[in-house]
Enzyme design. Structure first.
Site, short mmCIF file in Angstrom:
data_model
loop_
_atom_site.label_atom_id
_atom_site.label_comp_id
_atom_site.label_asym_id
_atom_site.label_seq_id
_atom_site.Cartn_x
_atom_site.Cartn_y
_atom_site.Cartn_z
NE ARG A 51 10.72 87.39 87.42
CZ ARG A 51 10.02 87.29 86.28
NH1 ARG A 51 10.40 87.94 85.23
NH2 ARG A 51 8.93 86.55 86.22
CB THR A 52 13.30 82.54 91.88
OG1 THR A 52 12.46 83.68 92.12
CG2 THR A 52 13.99 82.15 93.17
CE LYS A 80 7.62 57.55 89.10
NZ LYS A 80 9.05 57.22 89.21
N1 CP Z 1 10.32 87.39 91.57
C1 CP Z 1 10.04 86.09 91.36
O1 CP Z 1 9.97 85.28 92.32
O2 CP Z 1 9.83 85.75 90.07
P1 CP Z 1 9.63 84.28 89.53
O3 CP Z 1 8.29 83.79 90.06
O4 CP Z 1 9.66 84.37 88.04
O5 CP Z 1 10.73 83.42 90.08
#
Ligand code: CP
Length: 302
Positions: A51-52, A80
């Protein structure tokens, strides 16, 4: 906010937070397709994300900007032996703003101190996740019509869950009552409870789901953060402590909304998804508008 990094939610004042929410509302109504024309955003994800990362990328593209970066540090020169210092100093030559997720607490603050461009923390270990908090606030305001005087239930992994830590700090600006529901090994850390004590904000701790959820305006569910446990047996003992099922919502308030930063594992049964009180997928959508607002505000474009 212009040219300022966003590392912790407390970096922004209440007025600045409300301004971001107002901007997010504008972006929800109107896309502003050319606002980021000619701007480059670097997206550095040293930890997995759906999502983020994707909502940031979607936000940048909807605003007409470009995005560079990596979604897996194994494809970067980190493998590396390159230090975070050298990565950030290099990437800040290529971009107008850096969005970074990293497993080490404090890494985003460090990056912001050495970067030539603003850094947005997309999650640093179990510490903070301020852009998630802004989209959570946007979701709460949109569904409740206000942020003040709400009864907020935080459920699940309150020890390692960075989203609840940032949310607690932000909601504390709006006179909430908190109820914490967690396994005894995953309770809200002391420093956050001291923070609430100092501000005179009421909170109650529980180990069981009981009838008290009938008082909730917002129920914020979280998954147990397997990746933060040093002992896998401890994870196994705590992972399925709380599973929210549809029948448990019978006597809850009309205005209740169930939020979850996602990903979910088992803590919300799929039967809840079709309940009108379930709001977690709309919440994820709100992430695009909110991240458009964050980028536009930091780059001084709005
Ligand atoms: N809410 C959230 O941070 O989801 P992700 O880990 O999928 O980004």
């Amino acid at each position: 906010m212009k040219n300022r990094s966003l590392v912790s939610i407390s970096d922004y004042s209440k007025e600045e937070i409300l301004k971001i929410l107002e901007l997010a509302g504008e972006f929800e109504k109107q896309p502003h397709a050319d606002l980021l024309k000619g701007k480059v955003i670097a997206s550095l994800f040293f930890e997995p994300s759906t999502r983020t990362r994707l909502s940031f990328e979607s936000a940048v593209q909807k605003l007409g900007g470009s995005i560079v970066g990596f979604s897996d540090s194994s494809s970067s020169s980190t493998t590396k032996g390159e230090s975070l210092n050298d990565t950030i100093r290099t990437v800040s030559n290529y971009a107008d703003l850096i969005v970074m997720r990293h497993p080490i607490e404090g890494s985003a603050r460090f990056a912001s101190e050495i970067s030539g461009v603003p850094v947005v923390n997309a999650g640093d270990g179990a510490n903070q996740h301020p852009t998630q908090t802004l989209l959570d606030l946007y979701s709460i305001k949109k569904t409740q019509g206000k942020l003040e005087d709400l009864n907020i239930f935080l459920v699940g992994d309150l020890k390692y869950g960075r989203t609840v830590h940032s949310l607690l700090e932000a909601m504390s600006m709006f006179n909430p009552t908190f109820n914490f529901i967690s396994h005894e090994k995953l309770q809200m850390p002391k420093e956050y409870k001291l923070f609430l004590d100092k501000k005179g904000i009421k909170y109650y701790e529980h180990e069981q789901f009981t009838d008290i959820i009938s008082r909730a305006d917002i129920m914020y569910m979280t998954r147990v953060q397997r990746e933060r446990f040093s002992d896998p047996i401890e994870y196994e003992k705590t992972k399925n402590t709380y599973v929210l099922r549809n029948e448990m919502l019978k006597n809850t308030k009309e205005n209740l909304k169930i939020l979850h930063p996602l990903p979910r594992v088992n803590e919300i049964h799929q039967s809840v998804d079709s309940n009108p009180k379930a709001y977690y997928f709309e919440q994820a959508l709100n992430g695009v508008y909110t991240r458009q607002a964050i980028i536009a505000a930091i780059l001084g474009l709005k």
